[in-house]
Scaffold this active site. Structure first.
Site, short mmCIF file in Angstrom:
data_model
loop_
_atom_site.label_atom_id
_atom_site.label_comp_id
_atom_site.label_asym_id
_atom_site.label_seq_id
_atom_site.Cartn_x
_atom_site.Cartn_y
_atom_site.Cartn_z
N GLY A 190 0.76 -1.24 0.00
CA GLY A 190 0.00 0.00 0.00
C GLY A 190 0.79 1.29 0.00
O GLY A 190 0.21 2.36 -0.10
N GLU A 216 4.41 -6.26 1.66
CA GLU A 216 3.92 -6.70 0.34
C GLU A 216 3.72 -5.52 -0.60
O GLU A 216 2.60 -5.26 -1.04
CB GLU A 216 2.56 -7.41 0.51
CG GLU A 216 2.54 -8.53 1.49
CD GLU A 216 1.11 -9.01 1.77
OE1 GLU A 216 0.15 -8.23 1.58
OE2 GLU A 216 0.96 -10.17 2.16
N GLY A 245 3.40 -3.47 -3.88
CA GLY A 245 3.19 -3.69 -5.32
C GLY A 245 3.53 -2.41 -6.05
O GLY A 245 4.59 -2.24 -6.66
N TYR A 274 -10.93 4.62 -11.52
CA TYR A 274 -10.79 5.34 -10.24
C TYR A 274 -10.77 6.85 -10.43
O TYR A 274 -10.47 7.57 -9.48
CB TYR A 274 -9.47 4.98 -9.55
CG TYR A 274 -9.12 3.53 -9.44
CD1 TYR A 274 -9.92 2.66 -8.70
CD2 TYR A 274 -7.95 3.03 -10.02
CE1 TYR A 274 -9.56 1.32 -8.56
CE2 TYR A 274 -7.59 1.70 -9.87
CZ TYR A 274 -8.41 0.85 -9.14
OH TYR A 274 -8.05 -0.46 -9.01
N CYS A 304 -15.30 2.73 -27.71
CA CYS A 304 -16.67 3.25 -27.72
C CYS A 304 -17.25 3.33 -26.32
O CYS A 304 -18.17 2.60 -25.96
CB CYS A 304 -17.55 2.36 -28.56
SG CYS A 304 -16.84 2.05 -30.16
N GLU A 305 -16.70 4.18 -25.48
CA GLU A 305 -17.18 4.43 -24.12
C GLU A 305 -16.81 5.87 -23.79
O GLU A 305 -15.68 6.28 -24.06
CB GLU A 305 -16.45 3.55 -23.09
CG GLU A 305 -16.58 2.06 -23.27
CD GLU A 305 -17.85 1.49 -22.66
OE1 GLU A 305 -18.50 2.17 -21.84
OE2 GLU A 305 -18.19 0.36 -23.03
N TYR A 343 -0.71 -1.71 -11.97
CA TYR A 343 -2.13 -1.78 -12.30
C TYR A 343 -2.42 -1.14 -13.66
O TYR A 343 -3.47 -0.55 -13.88
CB TYR A 343 -2.99 -1.16 -11.18
CG TYR A 343 -2.64 -1.76 -9.83
CD1 TYR A 343 -3.03 -3.06 -9.52
CD2 TYR A 343 -1.85 -1.07 -8.90
CE1 TYR A 343 -2.66 -3.64 -8.32
CE2 TYR A 343 -1.49 -1.64 -7.69
CZ TYR A 343 -1.90 -2.92 -7.40
OH TYR A 343 -1.53 -3.50 -6.22
C1 LIG Z 1 -2.94 -5.49 -3.71
C2 LIG Z 1 -2.32 -5.99 -2.49
C3 LIG Z 1 -1.04 -5.54 -2.12
C4 LIG Z 1 -0.27 -4.50 -2.88
O1 LIG Z 1 -0.85 -3.24 -2.81
P1 LIG Z 1 -0.02 -1.99 -3.41
O2 LIG Z 1 -0.90 -0.83 -3.17
O3 LIG Z 1 0.20 -2.25 -4.84
O4 LIG Z 1 1.25 -1.92 -2.65
C5 LIG Z 1 -0.47 -6.11 -1.00
N1 LIG Z 1 -1.12 -7.04 -0.27
C6 LIG Z 1 -2.35 -7.49 -0.60
C7 LIG Z 1 -2.99 -8.54 0.23
C8 LIG Z 1 -2.99 -6.98 -1.70
O5 LIG Z 1 -4.20 -7.41 -2.02
#
Ligand SMILES: *Cc1c(COP(=O)(O)O)cnc(C)c1O
Length: 402
Positions: free
Chosen positions: A226, A260, A262, A303, A328-329, A357
């Protein structure tokens, strides 16, 4: 980074995604470094960008993987992330996915409900296995981000409350087929405030201590992902402060910290490059129409997300416009009411912060092939996914025409 978008457009055509692998390295090292005082595992959230070469790059750096489907688990294994660094998360795991995760002997399954825990227990029993379990806590904390990417409130579908979690850990302890090893929480994406993270880590580490008192000793605290990135002018969480605020809750616990990330790893490493097809004016509204569309990068449509946009020409005549694709949106836009200079056919447009994403959420809507993906490493470019052809798109239907 200075990437020659024009050269890449000549070589690979448009639209394309390009990722700066050296930037990904820098992000990984920064976060890993912030946790150096502790045993830690940076488990890359594969769904942000699941290109095999991207995962491989992170695997080489020592990253683990946080996966939300068995397909992602297989991607991670395929490029050499060892099973003991792979986590399987998600609110709706299918029986077959749970079975395969157990057979593949991954680090742990992040369980998100008591019903799921029962399923995992049953499947583990059938297989004669012991499932390593981490339970996802919903700390009921507002992450102060976009409601669609907020996951840590009771009104969101994710995780379980503290009391349910406690019961589930006791069930694990009393089961021959469950081994409680971790605790998990992930309160949302694009977090730019440290306070909600601090509060949720406090909540889960308090529970870790409570469990320890009743002889349930966990080995992993997984604080989720996150961490936000810069799209516009966001003030980001400092990674050292982030790590510090997590570690200060771990005093006296023999715990490996898992996180975690991403978006943090890949978001700002990526650029989506498209080219201008036409300009037009409807009434007094100017539109710049490009060859990329919402099926390639859906974040603005989904979003209302902001992505910084730059037209790569030297024209100085700026005026208000909407930057849109050919689909077409009316939701098919990259930016609305922005100032762009006058464009010509084939001018390139760079859409920044598109590494996370972006491609992974792309589709074949309007029978548009998914675009090419390119890596830049040490100043050299290479294709990491070729552009889909018409034949690719129809391949799974063709044989069924009657
Ligand atoms: C999507 C997700 C992440 C990664 O979120 P980011 O905002 O991309 O860092 C980490 N853990 C879980 C369980 C997720 O679903």
């Amino acid at each position: 980074m200075s990437i020659n978008f024009k050269e890449l457009a000549n070589k690979y055509q448009t639209p394309y995604y390009v990722y700066d692998f050296d930037y990904i390295t820098k992000q990984y090292e920064e976060l890993k470094g912030a946790f150096r005082a502790r045993k830690s595992l940076i488990a890359y959230a594969v769904k942000a960008n699941s290109n095999l070469s991207v995962i491989k790059h992170l695997a080489n750096l020592g990253a683990g993987a946080d996966c939300v489907s068995i397909g992602e688990v297989k991607r991670a294994l395929k490029v050499g992330i060892p099973a003991y660094k792979i986590i399987f998360s998600g609110v709706g795991k299918i029986d077959e996915e749970i079975k395969q995760a157990l057979e593949l002997d991954i680090l742990m399954i992040n369980v998100e409900s008591d019903a799921e825990l029962n399923r995992v227990e049953l499947i583990a029993k059938e297989l004669g296995k012991i499932a390593r379990i981490s339970i996802r806590i919903n700390p009921n904390i507002d992450p102060q981000t976009h409601p669609y990417i907020s996951t840590g409130l009771h009104e969101n579908k994710f995780g379980v409350d503290i009391d349910t979690a406690k019961r589930m850990y006791i069930q694990c302890k009393n089961s021959e087929n469950l081994d409680p090893v971790g605790m998990h929480c992930h309160i949302g994406s694009q977090l730019t405030q440290l306070q909600p993270i601090k509060e949720s880590v406090k909540i889960i580490t308090d529970l870790v201590r409570n469990l320890k008192a009743i002889k349930i000793e966990l080995s992993f605290v997984d604080v989720g992902g996150g961490l936000g990135i810069v799209y516009k002018d966001e003030k980001l969480i400092d990674t050292n402060e982030y790590a510090q605020s997590i570690l200060e809750n771990m005093f006296g616990l023999d715990i490996t910290v898992v996180c975690e990330p991403g978006k943090f790893m890949v978001g700002n490493a990526g650029t989506f490059v498209t080219k201008v097809l036409y300009e037009k004016v409807n009434g007094n509204k100017r539109f710049v129409i490009v060859d990329g569309a919402m099926n390639d990068l859906i974040r603005p449509a989904l979003y209302n997300a902001y992505h910084r946009v730059e037209v790569l020409n030297d024209n100085q005549e700026f005026s208000d416009c909407n930057l849109v694709g050919p689909v077409c949106e009316s939701g098919d836009f990259f930016a609305k009411n922005i100032k762009l200079q006058k464009t010509q056919h084939n001018d390139l447009v760079a859409i920044y912060s598109a590494g996370a994403y972006g491609f992974t959420m792309s589709s074949n809507y309007n029978t548009r092939g998914k675009v090419a993906e390119i890596a830049i490493e040490n100043g050299k470019d290479r294709l990491i996914r070729r552009r889909e052809t018409f034949e690719d798109i129809i391949a799974l239907e063709e044989e069924f025409i009657k």
